[in-house]
Structure formats: C-alpha cells, structure tokens
Motif scaffolding. Structure first.
Motif, PDB file in Angstrom:
ATOM      1  N   ILE A 260      -1.141  -6.129  -5.633  1.00  0.00           N
ATOM      2  CA  ILE A 260      -2.340  -5.373  -6.012  1.00  0.00           C
ATOM      3  C   ILE A 260      -2.492  -5.441  -7.520  1.00  0.00           C
ATOM      4  O   ILE A 260      -1.547  -5.180  -8.270  1.00  0.00           O
TER       5      ILE A 260
ATOM      6  N   LEU B 263       0.829  -1.205   0.000  1.00  0.00           N
ATOM      7  CA  LEU B 263       0.000   0.000   0.000  1.00  0.00           C
ATOM      8  C   LEU B 263       0.864   1.257   0.000  1.00  0.00           C
ATOM      9  O   LEU B 263       0.591   2.217  -0.727  1.00  0.00           O
TER      10      LEU B 263
ATOM     11  N   ILE C 129      -2.180   4.575 -11.433  1.00  0.00           N
ATOM     12  CA  ILE C 129      -1.368   4.185 -10.276  1.00  0.00           C
ATOM     13  C   ILE C 129       0.116   4.159 -10.601  1.00  0.00           C
ATOM     14  O   ILE C 129       0.955   4.588  -9.807  1.00  0.00           O
TER      15      ILE C 129
ATOM     16  N   CYS D  69     -10.143  -2.897  -8.323  1.00  0.00           N
ATOM     17  CA  CYS D  69      -8.801  -2.957  -7.728  1.00  0.00           C
ATOM     18  C   CYS D  69      -8.809  -3.980  -6.602  1.00  0.00           C
ATOM     19  O   CYS D  69      -9.573  -3.848  -5.638  1.00  0.00           O
TER      20      CYS D  69
ATOM     21  N   ALA E  78      -5.216  -4.333 -10.817  1.00  0.00           N
ATOM     22  CA  ALA E  78      -6.222  -3.310 -11.099  1.00  0.00           C
ATOM     23  C   ALA E  78      -6.660  -3.352 -12.552  1.00  0.00           C
ATOM     24  O   ALA E  78      -5.954  -3.879 -13.423  1.00  0.00           O
TER      25      ALA E  78
ATOM     26  N   LEU F  20      -1.756   3.661  -2.364  1.00  0.00           N
ATOM     27  CA  LEU F  20      -3.179   3.341  -2.294  1.00  0.00           C
ATOM     28  C   LEU F  20      -3.630   3.131  -0.855  1.00  0.00           C
ATOM     29  O   LEU F  20      -2.815   2.881   0.037  1.00  0.00           O
ATOM     30  N   SER F  21      -4.918   3.227  -0.641  1.00  0.00           N
ATOM     31  CA  SER F  21      -5.485   2.935   0.677  1.00  0.00           C
ATOM     32  C   SER F  21      -6.599   1.915   0.519  1.00  0.00           C
ATOM     33  O   SER F  21      -7.291   1.888  -0.509  1.00  0.00           O
TER      34      SER F  21
ATOM     35  N   THR G 245       2.503   1.803  -3.486  1.00  0.00           N
ATOM     36  CA  THR G 245       1.597   2.235  -4.555  1.00  0.00           C
ATOM     37  C   THR G 245       0.861   3.522  -4.219  1.00  0.00           C
ATOM     38  O   THR G 245       0.241   4.134  -5.106  1.00  0.00           O
TER      39      THR G 245
ATOM     40  N   LYS H  51     -10.194   3.712   0.262  1.00  0.00           N
ATOM     41  CA  LYS H  51     -10.552   4.491  -0.924  1.00  0.00           C
ATOM     42  C   LYS H  51     -10.345   3.740  -2.246  1.00  0.00           C
ATOM     43  O   LYS H  51     -11.021   4.029  -3.229  1.00  0.00           O
ATOM     44  N   ASP H  52      -9.392   2.820  -2.276  1.00  0.00           N
ATOM     45  CA  ASP H  52      -8.979   2.249  -3.557  1.00  0.00           C
ATOM     46  C   ASP H  52      -9.244   0.760  -3.728  1.00  0.00           C
ATOM     47  O   ASP H  52      -9.522   0.306  -4.837  1.00  0.00           O
ATOM     48  N   ILE H  53      -9.129  -0.012  -2.666  1.00  0.00           N
ATOM     49  CA  ILE H  53      -9.266  -1.470  -2.775  1.00  0.00           C
ATOM     50  C   ILE H  53     -10.721  -1.859  -2.602  1.00  0.00           C
ATOM     51  O   ILE H  53     -11.336  -1.562  -1.570  1.00  0.00           O
TER      52      ILE H  53
ATOM     53  N   LYS I 192      -7.650   2.066 -14.073  1.00  0.00           N
ATOM     54  CA  LYS I 192      -7.113   2.409 -12.752  1.00  0.00           C
ATOM     55  C   LYS I 192      -5.610   2.187 -12.694  1.00  0.00           C
ATOM     56  O   LYS I 192      -4.883   2.973 -12.082  1.00  0.00           O
TER      57      LYS I 192
END
Length: 382
Positions: A214, A36, A224, A104, A216, A41-42, A39, A45-47, A220
């Motif tokens: 991860i 995380l 990233i 994602c 996607a 990402l959180s 990348t 919000k993203d996964i 998306k």
C-alpha cells in the motif's frame, strides 16, 4: 497534488515451488488481507485505486487481472493492470498519487509459475518470424548475454558462482525464500547445465507467490504509520527489441533508468548515498552487470566487488540481503518483491536479514529478455 509518496504497508506470501492449495485469486487474497490488517485500512474507506501486475500467458487467460478483481476490491471501483513486472506497478501507482488523482493505492503482483512451462511462455516474447522460430527463451537469451558479458571482461564461471553462493547464503535468513543454503563453489559449478554457461544454480527457480503493498500520499501516510518509507526517485527505460541490435555486454536501459531515478532523489554517488540494493538477479551474471548499470562500479568490476565481500550483507554496500530472485521469486512478482524487501529494510522489519542502520535503498526490476526494460526506484526512510 501530493509532494511525496510513501510505502505504508507490505505483505508477501512464502514463495513455494508449487502452491497446490491456492489459485491465483487465493494467493492475492492472502497478501491483501494481511497488508490491510497490518495497516488497519479498509478497501471501502481508504483505498481509492488498485494496480495489479500479472500476465495473460502465465495465468492462462486473456485479461489476467479479471481473476483477482473481486479480491483486490475492483468491483465497481478503480482497478488497473500492469504486465510483466511488479516494479512498474509501483512506478505507475506513485505517478498516480503524485498527480493528485489518487490518495491511497493498493499494489499487487501474483504468479503461479507451476501452472505452465516458462520456456513456452517466454518464447512468445520474441518476434514471431525469426527469433521465436529458433526456440529462444529468456534462459537461452540470458546465456547469450552471459557469454558476451563474460568474454568482454574476461570473467569466469567462478565469478558468477560467487553471486549464487552469496545470495543463497543470504536466503538462509529469509523465511519466505524457496531456495537457500550455504553452497560451495563445486556445488554451483557442477550443477546441471541449463544453457551454457548457465546451470540450474545460475537460474532463478520456478515458484508460486504474491506480494501486496500500500502506497499513500504524504498527508495520508503520516496518519497511517510512524515509519513511512518514501519513494524518492523513479526511472524507467526500454532498450531495443532485437537482440542483435544491442551490445549484450552493456545495459543502456538500466543506466538511463538509474540516472533518472538518482537525479530525482538527489543521489550523486550511489556507493556513498545508498545503504542497501535489492536487484532482480534472474540469472547470476545479472547481479554483476546490473551493478554496473546502477553506477556502483565500472564495467567488469562487479565480480571483484562480490569476491571482496563488498556486496555481502555485512559489506560496505549489501546487495540482495534477502537472497534475491535466485532464492525463488515468481516472474511478474520479482520487481515488487524487490521494492518490498528494500522497504522492509528501511522500516527495520527485515528480521534476520536486516542491514543495520539502513536509511536509503534502491530497488531494481526488469522485464523482457536480457533486461530489455528496466525500472529503478529509490527509497528512503527520512
């Protein structure tokens, strides 16, 4: 629906004979936090989906993913579990995104082999009336397959020992490897016998560790990273359950899985179209047999390729430049580790184990005794 699916981030623990400092949830958190952060990402919000790979008996509890649900972001959110091998988690996650259901997905595989005894765990895979009562496990079944395969093609223990020497030499460049070194032929052949003809050097060691990834959708993924690795082909197949119903010198399930993945990816000739292969060599002979199943060579020719240097890291088609499973990768984790190592090669992030100008790769994972279930994933960076 997404036209393509990409790997956008990878994180792995160092594989160790015993991680007494961490339980399975802490191992999972270690790699999830890293992927995380890498990348940006959180989970909130993203996964939108999490798929984990673990095994009830290895973890010592029913519904083994229950111990990692919170750290994997599964609280009141979508979280699913695969069992036995992480390659199937990558397969399943890709299908979910291609279907349009998810955008994602976080993939995770973890195992602490130090918690129990592999022979007891693997004995449970056999049918309970006859085979299990004989005390069969993956190692003894692998020895039966090794003997049958070697007899069918007049191969020697020296032929399989060269796989060990190559892969553990490759592992010298892999900081995550548990077992590594430049070994000679005598070192491998004189090692303690596990199940004839397999010695301790021919068998992947017990280790603890985890891998997170991860994946996607195309839209998306491009937001990233500037260097996505595209999942171009997928294939899987099961072989017969009873050992006596199979020709152990063959690998029908792998041939069919590879054919499906190659067709999807548009691969005509794997030797010409691939730049690197990461396969699951739980036992040394399997690298030779799996190369046949992947269409790299004709039956019985894998040993010659290894001896000639064709599959070395500097060879025409490098196989297991990471050191492979023989260098120490846990059960259940090894398939996702193969995908991760192939992805790192295509990202140009494999460090000292990097294969130059790698553009296309194959990752292969398997589950069950003697490669009963096979999964093949084709990756590309273009």
């Amino acid at each position: 629906m997404s036209d393509r699916v990409a790997i956008v981030g990878v994180a792995q623990t160092r594989f160790s004979p015993k991680r007494a400092d961490a339980n399975v949830a802490e191992l999972a958190y270690e790699v999830i936090e890293k992927v995380l952060n890498d990348t940006g990402l959180s989970i909130e919000k993203d996964i939108d989906n999490t798929i984990s790979c673990s095994h009830d008996i290895w973890d010592g509890q029913t519904i083994s993913n229950i111990g990692i649900t919170d750290v994997a972001g599964g609280h009141l959110r979508t979280e699913e579990k695969m069992a036995m091998d992480g390659s199937t988690a990558a397969y399943y996650g890709t299908v979910g995104i291609l279907s349009g259901e998810y955008d994602c997905t976080l993939l995770l595989a973890h195992t602490k082999m130090s918690q129990t005894n592999r022979h007891i765990v693997n004995n449970d895979a056999f049918e309970p009336i006859y085979s299990r009562q004989l005390g069969l496990d993956f190692t003894s079944a692998g020895a039966l397959q090794a003997r049958r395969y070697m007899h069918a093609h007049n191969l020697s223990r020296e032929d399989t020992a060269r796989v060990v020497m190559k892969n553990l030499g490759n592992a010298m460049a892999n900081p995550l490897a548990s077992r590594f070194g430049y070994y000679g032929m005598d070192d491998v052949l004189s090692a303690q016998m596990e199940a004839d003809p397999l010695t301790t050097m021919d068998v992947a060691p017990d280790v603890d560790g985890a891998v997170a990834m991860i994946i996607a959708s195309e839209s998306k993924a491009k937001k990233i990273t500037d260097a996505p690795v595209w999942i171009q082909g997928l294939g899987s197949c099961y072989d017969d359950y009873f050992l006596g119903d199979r020709d152990l010198a063959d690998c029908m399930a792998l041939k069919k899985a590879a054919a499906l993945a190659y067709k999807m990816a548009g691969i005509k000739d794997p030797v010409k179209d691939l730049d690197v292969i990461e396969l699951s060599d739980e036992f040394s002979y399997q690298e030779l047999l799996w190369l046949e199943g992947l269409g790299v060579c004709k039956p019985g020719e894998g040993a010659r390729l290894t001896e000639s240097g064709f599959t070395s890291r500097e060879g025409e088609l490098p196989v297991n430049p990471s050191g492979g499973v023989l260098s120490g990768v846990p059960a259940n984790v090894m398939g996702l580790n193969r995908v991760a190592e192939a992805a790192l090669q295509l990202m140009g992030k494999a460090g000292e184990r990097q294969v130059q100008n790698a553009k296309r790769a194959v990752a292969q994972g398997h589950t069950g005794f003697c490669g009963q279930h096979q999964c093949v994933i084709v990756l590309g960076n273009q």
